[in-house]
Design a protein around this motif. Structure first.
Motif, PDB file in Angstrom:
ATOM      1  N   THR A  42       0.836  -1.188   0.000  1.00 32.56           N
ATOM      2  CA  THR A  42       0.000   0.000   0.000  1.00 32.56           C
ATOM      3  C   THR A  42       0.876   1.244   0.000  1.00 32.56           C
ATOM      4  O   THR A  42       2.103   1.143  -0.080  1.00 32.56           O
ATOM      5  N   ARG A  43       0.252   2.409   0.047  1.00 31.60           N
ATOM      6  CA  ARG A  43       1.027   3.648  -0.064  1.00 31.60           C
ATOM      7  C   ARG A  43       0.345   4.776   0.679  1.00 31.60           C
ATOM      8  O   ARG A  43      -0.842   4.714   0.999  1.00 31.60           O
ATOM      9  N   GLU A  44       1.141   5.818   0.938  1.00 34.08           N
ATOM     10  CA  GLU A  44       0.595   7.047   1.504  1.00 34.08           C
ATOM     11  C   GLU A  44       1.153   8.249   0.760  1.00 34.08           C
ATOM     12  O   GLU A  44       2.308   8.212   0.318  1.00 34.08           O
ATOM     13  N   PRO A  45       0.347   9.321   0.653  1.00 36.22           N
ATOM     14  CA  PRO A  45      -1.074   9.312   0.992  1.00 36.22           C
ATOM     15  C   PRO A  45      -1.823   8.375   0.050  1.00 36.22           C
ATOM     16  O   PRO A  45      -1.457   8.212  -1.104  1.00 36.22           O
ATOM     17  N   GLY A  50     -11.027   6.598   0.297  1.00 36.47           N
ATOM     18  CA  GLY A  50     -11.081   7.972   0.780  1.00 36.47           C
ATOM     19  C   GLY A  50      -9.718   8.633   0.792  1.00 36.47           C
ATOM     20  O   GLY A  50      -9.567   9.807   0.427  1.00 36.47           O
ATOM     21  N   ALA A  51      -8.704   7.882   1.213  1.00 33.95           N
ATOM     22  CA  ALA A  51      -7.354   8.440   1.266  1.00 33.95           C
ATOM     23  C   ALA A  51      -6.808   8.733  -0.127  1.00 33.95           C
ATOM     24  O   ALA A  51      -6.032   9.680  -0.310  1.00 33.95           O
ATOM     25  N   ALA A  77      -5.925  12.941   8.123  1.00 36.29           N
ATOM     26  CA  ALA A  77      -7.232  12.392   7.762  1.00 36.29           C
ATOM     27  C   ALA A  77      -7.077  11.208   6.824  1.00 36.29           C
ATOM     28  O   ALA A  77      -7.729  10.163   6.989  1.00 36.29           O
ATOM     29  N   ALA A  78      -6.211  11.351   5.826  1.00 33.76           N
ATOM     30  CA  ALA A  78      -5.970  10.244   4.895  1.00 33.76           C
ATOM     31  C   ALA A  78      -5.397   9.039   5.620  1.00 33.76           C
ATOM     32  O   ALA A  78      -5.796   7.889   5.379  1.00 33.76           O
ATOM     33  N   LEU A  83      -5.608   3.595   7.852  1.00 36.18           N
ATOM     34  CA  LEU A  83      -5.410   2.714   9.002  1.00 36.18           C
ATOM     35  C   LEU A  83      -6.653   1.874   9.264  1.00 36.18           C
ATOM     36  O   LEU A  83      -6.571   0.655   9.470  1.00 36.18           O
ATOM     37  N   GLU A  84      -7.808   2.542   9.253  1.00 31.11           N
ATOM     38  CA  GLU A  84      -9.057   1.840   9.567  1.00 31.11           C
ATOM     39  C   GLU A  84      -9.434   0.815   8.512  1.00 31.11           C
ATOM     40  O   GLU A  84      -9.889  -0.284   8.835  1.00 31.11           O
ATOM     41  N   ARG A  85      -9.261   1.158   7.254  1.00 32.65           N
ATOM     42  CA  ARG A  85      -9.826   0.354   6.175  1.00 32.65           C
ATOM     43  C   ARG A  85      -8.848  -0.620   5.531  1.00 32.65           C
ATOM     44  O   ARG A  85      -9.278  -1.585   4.885  1.00 32.65           O
ATOM     45  N   THR A  86      -7.553  -0.374   5.689  1.00 33.23           N
ATOM     46  CA  THR A  86      -6.562  -1.232   5.026  1.00 33.23           C
ATOM     47  C   THR A  86      -5.567  -1.849   5.999  1.00 33.23           C
ATOM     48  O   THR A  86      -5.412  -3.066   6.055  1.00 33.23           O
ATOM     49  N   ILE A  87      -4.886  -1.013   6.775  1.00 31.96           N
ATOM     50  CA  ILE A  87      -3.761  -1.502   7.568  1.00 31.96           C
ATOM     51  C   ILE A  87      -4.216  -2.398   8.713  1.00 31.96           C
ATOM     52  O   ILE A  87      -3.733  -3.540   8.850  1.00 31.96           O
ATOM     53  N   ARG A  88      -5.108  -1.920   9.555  1.00 29.70           N
ATOM     54  CA  ARG A  88      -5.532  -2.724  10.705  1.00 29.70           C
ATOM     55  C   ARG A  88      -6.184  -4.042  10.294  1.00 29.70           C
ATOM     56  O   ARG A  88      -5.879  -5.092  10.878  1.00 29.70           O
ATOM     57  N   PRO A  89      -7.111  -4.062   9.313  1.00 24.88           N
ATOM     58  CA  PRO A  89      -7.687  -5.349   8.902  1.00 24.88           C
ATOM     59  C   PRO A  89      -6.638  -6.341   8.396  1.00 24.88           C
ATOM     60  O   PRO A  89      -6.713  -7.535   8.692  1.00 24.88           O
ATOM     61  N   ALA A  90      -5.644  -5.854   7.667  1.00 26.03           N
ATOM     62  CA  ALA A  90      -4.597  -6.748   7.160  1.00 26.03           C
ATOM     63  C   ALA A  90      -3.744  -7.298   8.292  1.00 26.03           C
ATOM     64  O   ALA A  90      -3.426  -8.494   8.327  1.00 26.03           O
TER      65      ALA A  90
END
Length: 213
Positions: A42-45, A50-51, A77-78, A83-90
């Protein structure tokens, strides 16, 4: 684990623009998948729907489009959505998460290099994110070389590259200082070599970290 709710491993790549960190993140993901591990690259932002929308806001347009303070809020915010939608679930299902940039980039770009706002970044991070990678790989690169590489991509996301070489020099110094501040988390790798040579060092460093988790 940095995140007490997770069972996976969280890795991040950092570096100045054009350092090759994105290539190295991809090569590491391929190498780990070949061993049978589940890997989320994955990547940031970005990294969640949403991010990714916020990414378009902060990486495109005039260099002076946003103040550093506004950028900090947008990036936080991103990151929260990511974190909520990608990182924590993984992490919760035991995956290896490899993130191309995380909070250290905000500490540098908005918190240090565009004003003395590091304290603001850290306060927001503690309040809204509260997670650090288990291991951060810093790909070190000469700023002039990195900037030339980044500008050579000729993409649309060049807002930070347009700040010029002086920002890249301060960024490099800042990242190296950050590595000294958090030596237990950071590993610095020389990026001024072939991608294959760099990837070999990355895999050796990460392999040792994975074995200890």
């Amino acid at each position: 684990m940095s995140d007490p709710t997770g069972r996976g491993v969280f890795l991040s790549f950092e570096g100045i623009d054009g350092s090759g960190k994105s290539t190295q993140a991809r090569l590491l993901a391929e190498a780990l998948r070949a061993t049978g591990r589940e890997v989320v690259l994955t990547r940031e932002p970005g990294g969640s729907p949403g991010a990714e929308e916020i990414r378009a806001l902060v990486l495109q347009g005039d260099p002076d489009r946003w103040s550093a303070e506004t950028e900090i809020l947008l990036f936080t915010a991103a990151r929260r959505d990511h974190l909520e939608r990608t990182i924590r679930p993984a992490l919760a299902r035991g995956a290896v998460v490899i993130c191309d940039r995380f909070a250290d980039s905000t500490r540098m770009y908005q918190g240090l290099s565009r004003g003395n706002l590091r304290g603001v970044v850290d306060q927001l991070h503690a309040l809204m994110i509260g997670v650090e990678p288990d291991l951060t790989v810093l790909i070190d690169m000469d700023p002039e070389v990195g900037l030339a590489r980044a500008k050579g991509r000729q993409g649309v996301e060049e807002r930070f590259e347009d700040f010029g070489a002086d920002l890249q020099r301060r960024m490099r110094a800042g990242f190296l200082s950050l590595a000294g501040e958090f030596p237990e988390r950071f590993r610095v790798i020389d990026g001024a070599r072939s991608p294959e040579a760099v990837a070999g060092d990355v895999l050796a460093v990460v392999g040792g970290a994975l074995a200890s988790v």
